[in-house]
Design a protein around this motif. Structure first.
Motif, PDB file in Angstrom:
ATOM      1  N   GLU A  60     -15.678   3.135  11.516  1.00  0.00           N
ATOM      2  CA  GLU A  60     -15.325   4.029  10.425  1.00  0.00           C
ATOM      3  C   GLU A  60     -14.655   3.206   9.331  1.00  0.00           C
ATOM      4  OE1 GLU A  60     -12.916   7.296  11.633  1.00  0.00           O
ATOM      5  OE2 GLU A  60     -14.287   7.930  13.235  1.00  0.00           O
ATOM      6  N   LEU A  61     -14.943   3.564   8.091  1.00  0.00           N
ATOM      7  CA  LEU A  61     -14.357   2.881   6.938  1.00  0.00           C
ATOM      8  C   LEU A  61     -13.677   3.906   6.049  1.00  0.00           C
ATOM      9  CD1 LEU A  61     -13.856   0.605   4.897  1.00  0.00           C
ATOM     10  CD2 LEU A  61     -16.255   0.801   4.187  1.00  0.00           C
ATOM     11  N   SER A  62     -12.401   3.684   5.783  1.00  0.00           N
ATOM     12  CA  SER A  62     -11.639   4.616   4.958  1.00  0.00           C
ATOM     13  C   SER A  62     -11.015   3.867   3.790  1.00  0.00           C
ATOM     14  CB  SER A  62     -10.537   5.274   5.802  1.00  0.00           C
ATOM     15  OG  SER A  62      -9.931   6.335   5.101  1.00  0.00           O
ATOM     16  N   TRP A  63     -11.195   4.414   2.579  1.00  0.00           N
ATOM     17  CA  TRP A  63     -10.714   3.775   1.359  1.00  0.00           C
ATOM     18  C   TRP A  63      -9.413   4.426   0.897  1.00  0.00           C
ATOM     19  CZ3 TRP A  63     -13.201  -0.491  -0.370  1.00  0.00           C
ATOM     20  CH2 TRP A  63     -14.514  -0.690   0.079  1.00  0.00           C
ATOM     21  N   PHE A  64      -8.523   3.596   0.334  1.00  0.00           N
ATOM     22  CA  PHE A  64      -7.231   4.076  -0.152  1.00  0.00           C
ATOM     23  C   PHE A  64      -7.102   3.674  -1.623  1.00  0.00           C
ATOM     24  CE2 PHE A  64      -7.076   4.047   4.335  1.00  0.00           C
ATOM     25  CZ  PHE A  64      -6.239   5.098   4.689  1.00  0.00           C
ATOM     26  N   PRO A  65      -7.445   4.572  -2.531  1.00  0.00           N
ATOM     27  CA  PRO A  65      -7.600   4.232  -3.952  1.00  0.00           C
ATOM     28  C   PRO A  65      -6.315   3.813  -4.664  1.00  0.00           C
ATOM     29  CG  PRO A  65      -7.774   6.604  -3.609  1.00  0.00           C
ATOM     30  CD  PRO A  65      -7.806   5.981  -2.263  1.00  0.00           C
ATOM     31  N   LYS A  66      -5.153   4.232  -4.189  1.00  0.00           N
ATOM     32  CA  LYS A  66      -3.907   3.936  -4.901  1.00  0.00           C
ATOM     33  C   LYS A  66      -3.120   2.775  -4.285  1.00  0.00           C
ATOM     34  CE  LYS A  66      -3.383   8.800  -6.191  1.00  0.00           C
ATOM     35  NZ  LYS A  66      -2.510  10.006  -6.086  1.00  0.00           N
ATOM     36  N   SER A  67      -3.591   2.258  -3.160  1.00  0.00           N
ATOM     37  CA  SER A  67      -2.802   1.272  -2.413  1.00  0.00           C
ATOM     38  C   SER A  67      -3.149  -0.154  -2.803  1.00  0.00           C
ATOM     39  CB  SER A  67      -3.023   1.454  -0.914  1.00  0.00           C
ATOM     40  OG  SER A  67      -2.606   2.723  -0.491  1.00  0.00           O
ATOM     41  N   ARG A  68      -2.134  -1.026  -2.656  1.00  0.00           N
ATOM     42  CA  ARG A  68      -2.326  -2.457  -2.867  1.00  0.00           C
ATOM     43  C   ARG A  68      -2.345  -3.149  -1.510  1.00  0.00           C
ATOM     44  NH1 ARG A  68       2.097  -3.982  -6.999  1.00  0.00           N
ATOM     45  NH2 ARG A  68       1.098  -6.018  -6.825  1.00  0.00           N
ATOM     46  N   HIS A  69      -2.058  -4.433  -1.464  1.00  0.00           N
ATOM     47  CA  HIS A  69      -2.279  -5.194  -0.236  1.00  0.00           C
ATOM     48  C   HIS A  69      -1.410  -4.709   0.928  1.00  0.00           C
ATOM     49  CE1 HIS A  69      -3.891  -8.381   2.140  1.00  0.00           C
ATOM     50  NE2 HIS A  69      -2.706  -8.959   2.319  1.00  0.00           N
ATOM     51  N   LEU A  70      -0.128  -4.518   0.707  1.00  0.00           N
ATOM     52  CA  LEU A  70       0.770  -4.091   1.780  1.00  0.00           C
ATOM     53  C   LEU A  70       0.592  -2.601   2.032  1.00  0.00           C
ATOM     54  CD1 LEU A  70       3.964  -6.126   0.831  1.00  0.00           C
ATOM     55  CD2 LEU A  70       2.338  -6.603   2.673  1.00  0.00           C
ATOM     56  N   ILE A  71      -0.505  -2.261   2.657  1.00  0.00           N
ATOM     57  CA  ILE A  71      -0.928  -0.870   2.783  1.00  0.00           C
ATOM     58  C   ILE A  71       0.024  -0.032   3.627  1.00  0.00           C
ATOM     59  CG2 ILE A  71      -2.454  -1.394   4.749  1.00  0.00           C
ATOM     60  CD1 ILE A  71      -4.432   0.685   3.547  1.00  0.00           C
ATOM     61  N   CYS A  72       0.674  -0.636   4.610  1.00  0.00           N
ATOM     62  CA  CYS A  72       1.615   0.116   5.447  1.00  0.00           C
ATOM     63  C   CYS A  72       2.910   0.433   4.715  1.00  0.00           C
ATOM     64  CB  CYS A  72       1.928  -0.657   6.721  1.00  0.00           C
ATOM     65  SG  CYS A  72       0.540  -0.762   7.872  1.00  0.00           S
ATOM     66  N   LEU A  73       3.115  -0.170   3.542  1.00  0.00           N
ATOM     67  CA  LEU A  73       4.296   0.087   2.726  1.00  0.00           C
ATOM     68  C   LEU A  73       3.932   0.826   1.443  1.00  0.00           C
ATOM     69  CD1 LEU A  73       5.965  -3.438   3.085  1.00  0.00           C
ATOM     70  CD2 LEU A  73       6.395  -1.404   4.462  1.00  0.00           C
ATOM     71  N   SER A  74       2.714   1.350   1.383  1.00  0.00           N
ATOM     72  CA  SER A  74       2.208   1.984   0.167  1.00  0.00           C
ATOM     73  C   SER A  74       2.530   3.478   0.132  1.00  0.00           C
ATOM     74  CB  SER A  74       0.694   1.793   0.071  1.00  0.00           C
ATOM     75  OG  SER A  74       0.045   2.614   1.042  1.00  0.00           O
ATOM     76  N   ASP A  75       2.260   4.102  -1.017  1.00  0.00           N
ATOM     77  CA  ASP A  75       2.457   5.541  -1.156  1.00  0.00           C
ATOM     78  C   ASP A  75       1.477   6.339  -0.305  1.00  0.00           C
ATOM     79  OD1 ASP A  75       4.502   5.085  -2.938  1.00  0.00           O
ATOM     80  OD2 ASP A  75       3.248   5.317  -4.720  1.00  0.00           O
ATOM     81  N   GLU A  76       0.380   5.707   0.107  1.00  0.00           N
ATOM     82  CA  GLU A  76      -0.620   6.384   0.935  1.00  0.00           C
ATOM     83  C   GLU A  76      -0.444   6.066   2.421  1.00  0.00           C
ATOM     84  OE1 GLU A  76      -4.617   6.751  -1.620  1.00  0.00           O
ATOM     85  OE2 GLU A  76      -3.879   4.689  -1.496  1.00  0.00           O
ATOM     86  N   SER A  77       0.708   5.522   2.780  1.00  0.00           N
ATOM     87  CA  SER A  77       0.919   5.101   4.164  1.00  0.00           C
ATOM     88  C   SER A  77       0.882   6.270   5.150  1.00  0.00           C
ATOM     89  CB  SER A  77       2.246   4.354   4.299  1.00  0.00           C
ATOM     90  OG  SER A  77       3.333   5.184   3.923  1.00  0.00           O
ATOM     91  N   VAL A  78       1.402   7.417   4.745  1.00  0.00           N
ATOM     92  CA  VAL A  78       1.397   8.576   5.651  1.00  0.00           C
ATOM     93  C   VAL A  78      -0.025   8.964   6.022  1.00  0.00           C
ATOM     94  CG1 VAL A  78       1.988  11.011   5.888  1.00  0.00           C
ATOM     95  CG2 VAL A  78       3.610   9.448   4.821  1.00  0.00           C
ATOM     96  N   ARG A  79      -0.902   8.969   5.024  1.00  0.00           N
ATOM     97  CA  ARG A  79      -2.313   9.268   5.302  1.00  0.00           C
ATOM     98  C   ARG A  79      -2.925   8.201   6.212  1.00  0.00           C
ATOM     99  NH1 ARG A  79      -7.100   7.881   1.236  1.00  0.00           N
ATOM    100  NH2 ARG A  79      -8.693   7.751   2.857  1.00  0.00           N
ATOM    101  N   LEU A  80      -2.622   6.937   5.938  1.00  0.00           N
ATOM    102  CA  LEU A  80      -3.137   5.847   6.769  1.00  0.00           C
ATOM    103  C   LEU A  80      -2.689   6.004   8.213  1.00  0.00           C
ATOM    104  CD1 LEU A  80      -4.375   2.968   7.202  1.00  0.00           C
ATOM    105  CD2 LEU A  80      -2.097   2.086   6.642  1.00  0.00           C
TER     106      LEU A  80
END
Length: 238
Positions: A194-214
């Motif tokens: 499965e491939l999931s895209w996170f349009p607002k996130s930068r490299h440190l994805i676990c520290l991003s605004d979309e981390s809850v969704r991730l």
């Protein structure tokens, strides 16, 4: 230690080049809150170890990852593995050789950022006076960067050997790894993915605004029965 059928498998999380456990700690905490045991080791060449960055060899990363994989295998029999950035390539290597049930790849480093994209990132940094990332790049020894390129070339072919179910997460605003990495990985893997895209996130994805969704999507993937057609959520134009 054996795992009862009703228990959740433990998870090994591998951080990125010149990074550290902090890159994955929020995800580990989330998974622990749902009853999953997690190990987030500090690998060689982490960001605070300048001496190793100057003298280390790329094989030390593989040896360290295998040491933890062997320990997890001996303790639990099987486990899940999560890799961030260069840790993603290490996780794929482990998944092809050890009793890994599921593989999670977060902004895995396969395709380097393009020169045009890098110039755009640098422009944005200077515009906002955000030079932290640039300072880190300048402080990383050239030899360490060369070792990084060698391990990427060595581990990239390992992707075709992976047969376990795999979840790929990719930040569309990644300023370190080109998002094309995710598409490359998706096409190379041999098993369900499965491939999931996170349009607002930068490299440190676990520290991003979309981390809850991730974190939610990772948890759901680890719990679900995988099979059928491969899936790409919210397709990105890369």
């Amino acid at each position: 230690m054996s795992i009862e059928p009703s228990q959740k498998l433990p998870c090994l999380l591998l951080h990125g080049f010149t990074g550290g456990p902090f890159e994955l700690q929020p995800l580990a905490d989330y998974l622990r809150s749902s009853g999953r045991s997690c190990e987030v080791p500090r690998l060689p060449w982490h960001g605070e170890d300048l001496a190793q960055l100057k003298t280390g060899h790329w094989t030390k990363w593989i040896q360290s990852a295998e040491w933890y994989a062997e320990r997890m295998s001996a303790a639990y029999g099987s486990f899940d593995i999560i890799g961030f950035s260069m840790g993603g390539l290490l996780a794929a290597y482990i998944a092809a050789r050890y009793p890994v049930r599921k593989l999670i790849l977060l902004n895995a480093s396969v395709v380097y950022i393009s020169p045009s994209r890098l110039l755009k990132v640098i422009h944005e940094r200077w515009k906002h006076r955000d030079v932290q990332d640039l300072d880190k790049v300048k402080s990383t020894p050239i030899r360490a960067t060369w070792q990084f390129t060698r391990i990427v070339r060595h581990l990239r072919p390992e992707l075709t050997k992976v047969r376990v179910p795999t979840f790929i997460a990719q930040s569309e605003q990644d300023h370190v790894i080109h998002p094309l990495s995710a598409r490359y990985i998706y096409n190379k893997l041999g098993g369900y993915r499965e491939l999931s895209w996170f349009p607002k996130s930068r490299h440190l994805i676990c520290l991003s605004d979309e981390s809850v969704r991730l974190f939610h999507e990772v948890d759901v993937f680890l719990e679900k029965e995988c099979g059928g057609e491969n899936d790409e959520k919210d397709k990105a134009p890369f």
